[in-house]
Write a protein that holds these residues in place. Structure first.
Motif, PDB file in Angstrom:
ATOM      1  N   CYS A 143       0.809  -1.025  -0.121  1.00 44.38           N
ATOM      2  CA  CYS A 143       0.054  -0.012   0.112  1.00 44.38           C
ATOM      3  C   CYS A 143       0.827   1.298   0.178  1.00 44.38           C
ATOM      4  N   SER A 144       0.544   2.096  -0.830  1.00 44.61           N
ATOM      5  CA  SER A 144       1.399   3.535  -0.938  1.00 44.61           C
ATOM      6  C   SER A 144       0.663   4.585  -0.057  1.00 44.61           C
ATOM      7  N   LEU A 145       1.358   5.165   0.754  1.00 41.97           N
ATOM      8  CA  LEU A 145       1.081   6.130   1.695  1.00 41.97           C
ATOM      9  C   LEU A 145       1.213   7.681   1.010  1.00 41.97           C
ATOM     10  N   PRO A 146       0.528   8.691   1.481  1.00 44.10           N
ATOM     11  CA  PRO A 146       0.911   9.827   0.628  1.00 44.10           C
ATOM     12  C   PRO A 146       2.081  10.433   1.080  1.00 44.10           C
ATOM     13  N   LEU A 147       2.870  10.819  -0.241  1.00 43.00           N
ATOM     14  CA  LEU A 147       4.200  11.463  -0.060  1.00 43.00           C
ATOM     15  C   LEU A 147       4.246  12.317  -1.104  1.00 43.00           C
ATOM     16  N   PHE A 148       4.851  13.580  -0.839  1.00 41.72           N
ATOM     17  CA  PHE A 148       5.053  14.589  -1.949  1.00 41.72           C
ATOM     18  C   PHE A 148       5.720  15.908  -1.287  1.00 41.72           C
ATOM     19  N   PRO A 149       6.670  16.574  -1.924  1.00 40.12           N
ATOM     20  CA  PRO A 149       7.211  17.517  -1.334  1.00 40.12           C
ATOM     21  C   PRO A 149       6.656  18.685  -0.321  1.00 40.12           C
ATOM     22  N   ALA A 150       5.315  19.046  -0.859  1.00 39.46           N
ATOM     23  CA  ALA A 150       4.462  19.973  -0.231  1.00 39.46           C
ATOM     24  C   ALA A 150       3.945  19.618   1.182  1.00 39.46           C
ATOM     25  N   MET A 151       4.229  18.190   1.343  1.00 45.15           N
ATOM     26  CA  MET A 151       3.611  17.720   2.813  1.00 45.15           C
ATOM     27  C   MET A 151       4.324  18.357   3.649  1.00 45.15           C
ATOM     28  N   THR A 152       3.703  18.419   5.046  1.00 42.05           N
ATOM     29  CA  THR A 152       4.624  18.780   6.170  1.00 42.05           C
ATOM     30  C   THR A 152       4.489  17.678   7.200  1.00 42.05           C
ATOM     31  N   LEU A 153       5.468  17.636   8.174  1.00 43.68           N
ATOM     32  CA  LEU A 153       5.712  16.768   9.232  1.00 43.68           C
ATOM     33  C   LEU A 153       4.188  16.680   9.817  1.00 43.68           C
ATOM     34  N   GLY A 154       3.542  17.835  10.221  1.00 45.68           N
ATOM     35  CA  GLY A 154       2.032  17.373  10.456  1.00 45.68           C
ATOM     36  C   GLY A 154       1.206  16.516   9.576  1.00 45.68           C
ATOM     37  N   ASP A 155       1.375  16.667   8.485  1.00 43.16           N
ATOM     38  CA  ASP A 155       0.440  15.635   7.523  1.00 43.16           C
ATOM     39  C   ASP A 155       1.209  14.415   7.821  1.00 43.16           C
ATOM     40  N   ILE A 156       2.349  13.956   8.153  1.00 44.09           N
ATOM     41  CA  ILE A 156       3.037  12.904   8.337  1.00 44.09           C
ATOM     42  C   ILE A 156       2.203  12.236   9.619  1.00 44.09           C
ATOM     43  N   ASP A 157       2.102  13.206  10.636  1.00 40.33           N
ATOM     44  CA  ASP A 157       1.520  12.845  12.072  1.00 40.33           C
ATOM     45  C   ASP A 157       0.090  12.357  11.722  1.00 40.33           C
ATOM     46  N   ARG A 158      -0.785  13.149  11.093  1.00 40.56           N
ATOM     47  CA  ARG A 158      -1.976  12.891  10.802  1.00 40.56           C
ATOM     48  C   ARG A 158      -2.070  11.515  10.140  1.00 40.56           C
ATOM     49  N   VAL A 159      -1.206  11.105   9.221  1.00 43.96           N
ATOM     50  CA  VAL A 159      -1.309   9.822   8.537  1.00 43.96           C
ATOM     51  C   VAL A 159      -0.977   8.795   9.699  1.00 43.96           C
ATOM     52  N   ILE A 160      -0.083   9.010  10.382  1.00 45.86           N
ATOM     53  CA  ILE A 160       0.348   8.015  11.511  1.00 45.86           C
ATOM     54  C   ILE A 160      -0.539   7.920  12.690  1.00 45.86           C
ATOM     55  N   ASP A 161      -1.447   8.952  13.065  1.00 45.31           N
ATOM     56  CA  ASP A 161      -2.636   9.012  13.808  1.00 45.31           C
ATOM     57  C   ASP A 161      -3.628   8.190  13.550  1.00 45.31           C
ATOM     58  N   ALA A 162      -3.905   8.230  12.203  1.00 48.34           N
ATOM     59  CA  ALA A 162      -4.890   7.581  11.550  1.00 48.34           C
ATOM     60  C   ALA A 162      -4.708   6.007  11.650  1.00 48.34           C
ATOM     61  N   LEU A 163      -3.452   5.660  11.097  1.00 50.13           N
ATOM     62  CA  LEU A 163      -2.967   4.345  11.271  1.00 50.13           C
ATOM     63  C   LEU A 163      -3.169   3.645  12.630  1.00 50.13           C
ATOM     64  N   ASN A 164      -2.598   4.457  13.490  1.00 48.88           N
ATOM     65  CA  ASN A 164      -2.483   3.815  14.995  1.00 48.88           C
ATOM     66  C   ASN A 164      -4.112   3.725  15.268  1.00 48.88           C
ATOM     67  N   THR A 165      -4.963   4.655  14.927  1.00 50.98           N
ATOM     68  CA  THR A 165      -6.497   4.495  15.252  1.00 50.98           C
ATOM     69  C   THR A 165      -7.086   3.379  14.595  1.00 50.98           C
ATOM     70  N   ILE A 166      -6.718   3.234  13.216  1.00 47.63           N
ATOM     71  CA  ILE A 166      -7.307   2.204  12.495  1.00 47.63           C
ATOM     72  C   ILE A 166      -7.042   0.775  12.753  1.00 47.63           C
ATOM     73  N   VAL A 167      -5.750   0.699  13.147  1.00 48.08           N
ATOM     74  CA  VAL A 167      -5.147  -0.921  13.674  1.00 48.08           C
ATOM     75  C   VAL A 167      -5.595  -1.033  15.037  1.00 48.08           C
ATOM     76  N   ASN A 168      -5.555  -0.116  16.120  1.00 46.05           N
ATOM     77  CA  ASN A 168      -6.203  -0.326  17.371  1.00 46.05           C
ATOM     78  C   ASN A 168      -7.729  -0.762  17.325  1.00 46.05           C
ATOM     79  N   GLN A 169      -8.408  -0.227  16.349  1.00 50.36           N
ATOM     80  CA  GLN A 169      -9.622  -0.460  16.247  1.00 50.36           C
ATOM     81  C   GLN A 169      -9.923  -2.081  15.493  1.00 50.36           C
ATOM     82  N   HIS A 170      -9.038  -2.453  15.180  1.00 56.47           N
ATOM     83  CA  HIS A 170      -9.102  -3.797  14.409  1.00 56.47           C
ATOM     84  C   HIS A 170      -8.134  -4.997  15.218  1.00 56.47           C
ATOM     85  N   GLU A 171      -7.808  -4.640  16.324  1.00 57.27           N
ATOM     86  CA  GLU A 171      -6.967  -5.597  17.083  1.00 57.27           C
ATOM     87  C   GLU A 171      -8.001  -6.481  17.534  1.00 57.27           C
ATOM     88  N   LYS A 172      -7.451  -7.848  17.458  1.00 56.37           N
ATOM     89  CA  LYS A 172      -8.353  -8.873  17.926  1.00 56.37           C
ATOM     90  C   LYS A 172      -8.083  -9.110  19.536  1.00 56.37           C
TER      91      LYS A 172
END
Length: 393
Positions: A364-393
Motif C-alpha cells: 500500500c502506498s501512503l501520501p508522499l509529496f514535497p509540499a507535505m508537512t511533518l504535521g501531515d505525516i503525524d495525521r497519517v500516523i495517527d490515523a493508522l494507529n487508530t485504525i489498527v487499534n480498532q481492528h486489534e483482535k
C-alpha cells in the motif's frame, strides 16, 4: 475554513511552482507549442544529470518502452525477462510486439529483482532483461549487467520511479539504456511524458525516427527552428513526440531536483521512524548496496495477522478519514488478461513467484509529496494507529 482533518490529503501532488506555470504560459505565447526548443533543452538537461550522451523526450515512458523494443528488434519467438511486480504497460508492450514476457520474482524486502533470480530464467530465446528500480530505490545493477554481458543479452532499465536516484555514486541512467517516466505522479513531471536515455547514438537516432512517423529529421529542426519540408519517411513510425507545453514543465523541477529529493527524504525518514510503533504496517527495506534513494513512493506492507485488517480494508479506512492511498502494483501475472492468456498457457513452465504474489496482496502506498508537512505525516500516523487499534483482535 475546513479543518486539516476534513481536508483530503492526496496520495501525491506535483512539485510545481508559479515559475513553472509562467514558463508554460510563455511557451503558449511563443507561437511554437509542439515539439521544439524546450524538448531539446529537456533532453540536454537529462544528459547532464545522468551522464548519458543521448536522451529522447517522448509522450510517455510506455512509448519509450515500445520504441526501445522495436529498435532492438524484439519480436515473435523472443523472451523478455522482467518482474511481474511492475506497471502492466511494460508487459503489454512486450506482448504487443509479439515477444513472450518471462516473469522473475523479487527480493521480499526491497521488492526489486536480482541477478540471482534472473539467471535460472535465461534461455537461448532470451533477448532482453528489463529490471525495475522500485519506489525510488536503485537495483543492484552490476551483477545484472554482468549476467547480461555473459549471455549477450540487452538490458533496459525501467527507471520510471528513479529520476534522481543513484547507484554506487552514479546517477541512474549513466549506463546502458534507461527509461524514465514524467507522468503526473512522478518526482519530476510533464503531466504526461517519458525519456529514453542511452549512450548508443545509433539506437537513439532510430528511436527519434520512430517517435515521429519515421521521418529522417525531427519535427523541429534545431538549425532552422522549423519543419524541414523535404523530410522523407525512412521507415514507418509512430506519433510519440512530446509537446513543448509539456516539456517546459520539467525544466524548473530538474533545476530543483536535489531540493525535491531532500524534501521527500525528510518526509520518508519521519514516516519510517514513526511506523516502527504500528504493528503490521511495515515500510520496505532499503537496498544494502550503496545508493541514493529518491523516495518516489512511501510503500508499506500490511500484514493482516499483525495489523488486524488487510490492505483493502486499510485503504478504505484511510479514505473514510480523508487520506489517500494507492497500490503499486497489482502483479501482472494476476491481471485478468495475463491470467487467461499467459499464466494458463505457460503454467507448467512459469517460474514460481512467491514473493511477488505475497507482496501483491499486501503493499500500500501512503501520501508522499514535497509540499507535505511533518504535521501531515503525524495525521497519517495517527490515523493508522487508530485504525489498527480498532481492528486489534
Amino acid at each position: 475554513m475546513p479543518s486539516m482533518q476534513n481536508t483530503f490529503l492526496p496520495l501525491c501532488r506535483p512539485a510545481l511552482n508559479d515559475a513553472d506555470i509562467d514558463a508554460v504560459v510563455a511557451v503558449l505565447r511563443s507561437g511554437w507549442i509542439t515539439t521544439g526548443a524546450k524538448n531539446a533543452q529537456l533532453e540536454q538537461m537529462i544528459c547532464q544529470l545522468t551522464g548519458a550522451t543521448e536522451a529522447v523526450a517522448l509522450s510517455s515512458a510506455t512509448a519509450g518502452m515500445h520504441l526501445a523494443l522495436l529498435a532492438l528488434g524484439i519480436g515473435p519467438g523472443d523472451e523478455v525477462i522482467t518482474p511481474s511486480l511492475t506497471w502492466v504497460s511494460t508487459i503489454n508492450m512486450i506482448t504487443l510486439v509479439g515477444a513472450t514476457p518471462v516473469f522473475v520474482d523479487v527480493d521480499p524486502d526491497t521488492l526489486m529483482t536480482t541477478a540471482e533470480q534472473i539467471a535460472p530464467l535465461v534461455t537461448p530465446k532470451t533477448r532482453l532483461i528489463i529490471p525495475v528500480h522500485f519506489a525510488g530505490a536503485s537495483l543492484d545493477l552490476d551483477p545484472i549487467y554482468a549476467l547480461a554481458e555473459r549471455h549477450g543479452i540487452a538490458v533496459i532499465e525501467d527507471a520510471a520511479h528513479a529520476l534522481g536516484a543513484q547507484y554506487k555514486g552514479q546517477p541512474v541512467g549513466y549506463r546502458g539504456h534507461c527509461i524514465f517516466s514524467l507522468h503526473a505522479i512522478k518526482n519530476v513531471t510533464t503531466a504526461e511524458g517519458g525519456l529514453f536515455v542511452t549512450s548508443d547514438q545509433a539506437l537513439a537516432d532510430r528511436i527519434r525516427r520512430l517517435k515521429f512517423h519515421g521521418l529522417a529529421v525531427d519535427a523541429f529542426d534545431r538549425e532552422t527552428h522549423g519543419r524541414a519540408p523535404q523530410a522523407e519517411v525512412v521507415e514507418p513510425g509512430f506519433k510519440y513526440n512530446l509537446p513543448d507545453i509539456s516539456a517546459v514543465l520539467a525544466l524548473g523541477q530538474l533545476e530543483r531536483l536535489d531540493a525535491i529529493t531532500a524534501a521527500r527524504q525528510a518526509l520518508a525518514d519521519d514516516y519510517i521512524e514513526k511506523l516502527r510503533a504500528i504493528p503490521g504496517i511495515t515500510p520496505l527495506q532499503d537496498p544494502v548496496h550503496e545508493h541514493r534513494h529518491c523516495r518516489h513512493l512511501m510503500v508499506v506492507r500490511v500484514a493482516p495477522e499483525r495489523a488486524g485488517l488487510d490492505r483493502q480494508q486499510l485503504i478504505e479506512a484511510l479514505k473514510a478519514v480523508q487520506i489517500g492511498a494507492g497500490i503499486h502494483f497489482m502483479p501482472a501475472h494476476l491481471q485478468k488478461y495475463y491470467r487467461d492468456h499467459y499464466t494458463a498457457r505457460y503454467a507448467r513452465d512459469m517460474p514460481s513467484l512467491p514473493h511477488t504474489t505475497l507482496a501483491g496482496g499486501q503493499i500500500c502506498s501512503l501520501p508522499l509529496f514535497p509540499a507535505m508537512t511533518l504535521g501531515d505525516i503525524d495525521r497519517v500516523i495517527d490515523a493508522l494507529n487508530t485504525i489498527v487499534n480498532q481492528h486489534e483482535k
